[in-house]
Design a protein around this motif. Structure first.
Motif, PDB file in Angstrom:
ATOM      1  N   PRO A 152      50.163  69.733  14.337  1.00 16.28           N
ATOM      2  CA  PRO A 152      48.737  69.438  14.440  1.00 16.28           C
ATOM      3  C   PRO A 152      47.826  70.583  13.985  1.00 16.28           C
ATOM      4  O   PRO A 152      46.775  70.805  14.578  1.00 16.28           O
ATOM      5  CB  PRO A 152      48.577  69.182  15.937  1.00 16.28           C
ATOM      6  N   GLY A 153      48.224  71.334  12.938  1.00 16.70           N
ATOM      7  CA  GLY A 153      47.368  72.393  12.424  1.00 16.70           C
ATOM      8  C   GLY A 153      48.131  73.667  12.124  1.00 16.70           C
ATOM      9  O   GLY A 153      49.366  73.712  12.197  1.00 16.70           O
ATOM     10  N   ILE A 154      47.400  74.717  11.776  1.00 16.23           N
ATOM     11  CA  ILE A 154      48.019  76.006  11.469  1.00 16.23           C
ATOM     12  C   ILE A 154      48.481  76.635  12.777  1.00 16.23           C
ATOM     13  O   ILE A 154      47.777  77.411  13.421  1.00 16.23           O
ATOM     14  CB  ILE A 154      47.044  76.937  10.724  1.00 16.23           C
ATOM     15  N   SER A 155      49.671  76.252  13.182  1.00 14.62           N
ATOM     16  CA  SER A 155      50.258  76.739  14.427  1.00 14.62           C
ATOM     17  C   SER A 155      50.879  78.113  14.209  1.00 14.62           C
ATOM     18  O   SER A 155      51.024  78.578  13.059  1.00 14.62           O
ATOM     19  CB  SER A 155      51.345  75.770  14.884  1.00 14.62           C
ATOM     20  N   PRO A 156      51.286  78.801  15.287  1.00 10.46           N
ATOM     21  CA  PRO A 156      52.010  80.061  15.117  1.00 10.46           C
ATOM     22  C   PRO A 156      53.280  79.904  14.280  1.00 10.46           C
ATOM     23  O   PRO A 156      53.659  80.825  13.554  1.00 10.46           O
ATOM     24  CB  PRO A 156      52.333  80.469  16.555  1.00 10.46           C
ATOM     25  N   HIS A 157      53.925  78.723  14.361  1.00  6.48           N
ATOM     26  CA  HIS A 157      55.143  78.493  13.575  1.00  6.48           C
ATOM     27  C   HIS A 157      54.825  78.379  12.081  1.00  6.48           C
ATOM     28  O   HIS A 157      55.558  78.901  11.241  1.00  6.48           O
ATOM     29  CB  HIS A 157      55.843  77.226  14.059  1.00  6.48           C
ATOM     30  N   VAL A 158      53.735  77.702  11.749  1.00  9.55           N
ATOM     31  CA  VAL A 158      53.334  77.592  10.347  1.00  9.55           C
ATOM     32  C   VAL A 158      52.925  78.965   9.819  1.00  9.55           C
ATOM     33  O   VAL A 158      53.292  79.348   8.701  1.00  9.55           O
ATOM     34  CB  VAL A 158      52.181  76.573  10.193  1.00  9.55           C
ATOM     35  N   ALA A 159      52.167  79.716  10.619  1.00 10.20           N
ATOM     36  CA  ALA A 159      51.745  81.057  10.205  1.00 10.20           C
ATOM     37  C   ALA A 159      52.951  81.971  10.022  1.00 10.20           C
ATOM     38  O   ALA A 159      52.970  82.813   9.102  1.00 10.20           O
ATOM     39  CB  ALA A 159      50.779  81.640  11.233  1.00 10.20           C
ATOM     40  N   ARG A 160      53.960  81.818  10.875  1.00  5.32           N
ATOM     41  CA  ARG A 160      55.175  82.631  10.732  1.00  5.32           C
ATOM     42  C   ARG A 160      55.838  82.354   9.380  1.00  5.32           C
ATOM     43  O   ARG A 160      56.245  83.278   8.670  1.00  5.32           O
ATOM     44  CB  ARG A 160      56.155  82.329  11.873  1.00  5.32           C
ATOM     45  N   PHE A 161      55.927  81.078   9.016  1.00  5.09           N
ATOM     46  CA  PHE A 161      56.513  80.746   7.719  1.00  5.09           C
ATOM     47  C   PHE A 161      55.682  81.347   6.584  1.00  5.09           C
ATOM     48  O   PHE A 161      56.237  81.891   5.619  1.00  5.09           O
ATOM     49  CB  PHE A 161      56.630  79.233   7.540  1.00  5.09           C
TER      50      PHE A 161
ATOM     51  N   GLY B 183      42.983  70.507  12.943  1.00  5.94           N
ATOM     52  CA  GLY B 183      43.377  71.265  14.118  1.00  5.94           C
ATOM     53  C   GLY B 183      42.662  72.593  14.270  1.00  5.94           C
ATOM     54  O   GLY B 183      41.818  72.961  13.448  1.00  5.94           O
ATOM     55  N   ARG B 184      42.989  73.313  15.344  1.00  7.25           N
ATOM     56  CA  ARG B 184      42.440  74.644  15.602  1.00  7.25           C
ATOM     57  C   ARG B 184      43.336  75.686  14.958  1.00  7.25           C
ATOM     58  O   ARG B 184      44.527  75.756  15.252  1.00  7.25           O
ATOM     59  CB  ARG B 184      42.351  74.913  17.112  1.00  7.25           C
ATOM     60  N   ASP B 185      42.764  76.502  14.127  1.00  3.82           N
ATOM     61  CA  ASP B 185      43.538  77.489  13.380  1.00  3.82           C
ATOM     62  C   ASP B 185      44.175  78.507  14.322  1.00  3.82           C
ATOM     63  O   ASP B 185      43.493  79.137  15.129  1.00  3.82           O
ATOM     64  CB  ASP B 185      42.639  78.202  12.372  1.00  3.82           C
ATOM     65  N   GLY B 186      45.486  78.649  14.204  1.00  2.00           N
ATOM     66  CA  GLY B 186      46.223  79.616  14.995  1.00  2.00           C
ATOM     67  C   GLY B 186      46.628  79.138  16.370  1.00  2.00           C
ATOM     68  O   GLY B 186      47.322  79.851  17.092  1.00  2.00           O
ATOM     69  N   ALA B 187      46.231  77.937  16.747  1.00  5.67           N
ATOM     70  CA  ALA B 187      46.466  77.457  18.109  1.00  5.67           C
ATOM     71  C   ALA B 187      47.882  76.925  18.305  1.00  5.67           C
ATOM     72  O   ALA B 187      48.493  76.387  17.386  1.00  5.67           O
ATOM     73  CB  ALA B 187      45.470  76.359  18.453  1.00  5.67           C
ATOM     74  N   LEU B 188      48.369  77.091  19.527  1.00 14.65           N
ATOM     75  CA  LEU B 188      49.573  76.413  19.977  1.00 14.65           C
ATOM     76  C   LEU B 188      49.090  75.341  20.964  1.00 14.65           C
ATOM     77  O   LEU B 188      49.039  75.559  22.172  1.00 14.65           O
ATOM     78  CB  LEU B 188      50.521  77.391  20.673  1.00 14.65           C
ATOM     79  N   PRO B 189      48.690  74.166  20.455  1.00 15.10           N
ATOM     80  CA  PRO B 189      48.012  73.180  21.298  1.00 15.10           C
ATOM     81  C   PRO B 189      48.959  72.508  22.290  1.00 15.10           C
ATOM     82  O   PRO B 189      50.172  72.416  22.051  1.00 15.10           O
ATOM     83  CB  PRO B 189      47.489  72.167  20.279  1.00 15.10           C
ATOM     84  N   ASP B 190      48.388  72.059  23.398  1.00 11.76           N
ATOM     85  CA  ASP B 190      49.196  71.264  24.319  1.00 11.76           C
ATOM     86  C   ASP B 190      49.370  69.869  23.735  1.00 11.76           C
ATOM     87  O   ASP B 190      48.811  69.524  22.681  1.00 11.76           O
ATOM     88  CB  ASP B 190      48.589  71.232  25.721  1.00 11.76           C
ATOM     89  N   ALA B 191      50.134  69.047  24.411  1.00 13.20           N
ATOM     90  CA  ALA B 191      50.480  67.733  23.873  1.00 13.20           C
ATOM     91  C   ALA B 191      49.251  66.857  23.661  1.00 13.20           C
ATOM     92  O   ALA B 191      49.144  66.146  22.648  1.00 13.20           O
ATOM     93  CB  ALA B 191      51.469  67.040  24.808  1.00 13.20           C
ATOM     94  N   ASP B 192      48.300  66.905  24.590  1.00  8.16           N
ATOM     95  CA  ASP B 192      47.115  66.040  24.484  1.00  8.16           C
ATOM     96  C   ASP B 192      46.209  66.463  23.338  1.00  8.16           C
ATOM     97  O   ASP B 192      45.699  65.626  22.584  1.00  8.16           O
ATOM     98  CB  ASP B 192      46.341  66.050  25.809  1.00  8.16           C
ATOM     99  N   GLU B 193      45.979  67.783  23.202  1.00  8.95           N
ATOM    100  CA  GLU B 193      45.138  68.257  22.104  1.00  8.95           C
ATOM    101  C   GLU B 193      45.778  67.928  20.761  1.00  8.95           C
ATOM    102  O   GLU B 193      45.114  67.483  19.821  1.00  8.95           O
ATOM    103  CB  GLU B 193      44.907  69.763  22.207  1.00  8.95           C
ATOM    104  N   GLY B 194      47.079  68.141  20.651  1.00 10.51           N
ATOM    105  CA  GLY B 194      47.778  67.843  19.406  1.00 10.51           C
ATOM    106  C   GLY B 194      47.698  66.372  19.050  1.00 10.51           C
ATOM    107  O   GLY B 194      47.509  66.011  17.887  1.00 10.51           O
ATOM    108  N   ALA B 195      47.803  65.509  20.070  1.00 11.24           N
ATOM    109  CA  ALA B 195      47.714  64.068  19.826  1.00 11.24           C
ATOM    110  C   ALA B 195      46.327  63.679  19.345  1.00 11.24           C
ATOM    111  O   ALA B 195      46.174  62.796  18.485  1.00 11.24           O
ATOM    112  CB  ALA B 195      48.069  63.304  21.098  1.00 11.24           C
TER     113      ALA B 195
END
Length: 273
Positions: free
Chosen positions: A45-54, A72-84
């Motif tokens: 759901p966005g530029i997560s820490p995992h995407v940034a790591r890649f 999505g929120r840049d850099g965020a590790l969103p919870d399930a509800d926010e990601g949905a």
């Protein structure tokens, strides 16, 4: 290569934040590195820490990364509800065309222009591009831009309602195949065997459309990291994200090998390493 904590929000402070206007549209783009350009398109759901790591792995291998913010929120590790919630908004956005096969997503026009700009800024023989999940097939449409030489489709998930469909028009698909043959290019693809979103039918469709120009690689489900972030644990409870959320960052792991193959593919096509 650098290690990064992917269990909390990422500040992305080692990226320059640019507001780039192309095709009459402005988007935030995170840029970092030196060398030929690689466009890293985020998964849901966005530029997560995992995407940034890649993206950092690609940067450290000798490339300039351009990572556009698409949702999505840049850099965020969103919870399930926010990601949905991010997922639902993207599904109804006209930019992405999440449903229905045979139509090219409008956002790919902007992404092709970004590739052109990145090539102008960074030089080299051309540009690499990787799409993941929601953006997976975008790298295919981007090969209509002559500067794109190394397209990678990681678990391409659109269209959501047609497992064997492709989110590209028939006309564009024919043009892509013609361009691949003309310039002797290959499209690299990855998925997990048990992925319920990017199913085997999608890779069959890509093989039928592109022939031996498509190199599709399927990883066993046992290769996926069982410890997924909250959004994936609740809404994507199966192996899916090959080089991000379900990657196991340990030597000898198939997902780490896939990461190295992708970076090697960029290097071979763009003259790095």
């Amino acid at each position: 290569m650098p290690t990064q904590d992917v269990t909390k929000d990422d500040t992305l402070e080692d990226f320059a934040v640019r507001e780039i206007t192309l095709e009459g549209e402005s988007k935030r783009v995170f840029v970092s590195g030196e060398g030929p350009a690689v466009i890293v398109m985020t998964e849901m759901p966005g530029i997560s820490p995992h995407v940034a790591r890649f993206a950092r792995w690609v940067r450290e291998a000798g490339f300039t990364v351009y990572m556009p913010s698409l949702f999505g929120r840049d850099g965020a590790l969103p919870d399930a509800d926010e990601g949905a919630a991010v997922f639902r908004r993207a599904c109804v956005s006209a930019e992405f065309r999440a449903f229905g096969a045979g139509v090219t997503a409008p956002v790919t026009i902007w992404l092709r222009s970004l590739a052109r700009l990145a090539h102008q800024e960074c030089g080299g023989p051309g540009v690499g591009a990787i799409g993941m999940c929601f953006t997976g097939n975008f790298a295919l449409s981007m090969t209509l831009e002559p500067s794109v030489l190394a397209p990678v489709l990681s678990q391409p998930s659109l269209p959501l309602d047609v497992p064997g469909g492709l989110d590209i028009s028939d006309e564009d698909l024919k043009a892509v195949r013609k361009r691949l043959d003309k310039d002797n290019l290959t499209v690299l693809g990855y998925r997990f065997a048990g992925d319920q979103v990017c199913r085997a039918e999608r890779f069959v469709a890509l093989s039928q459309a592109l022939g031996d120009r498509f190199d599709g690689r399927t990883l066993p489900d046992s290769a996926a990291n069982p410890s997924a972030p909250p959004f994936f644990a609740k809404h994507v409870p199966f192996p899916h994200s090959v080089v991000t959320a379900h990657l196991i960052d340990e030597a000898g792991q198939p997902t780490l090998k896939a990461r190295d193959e992708i970076i090697g593919f960029f290097g071979e096509r763009l003259g790095v390493g």
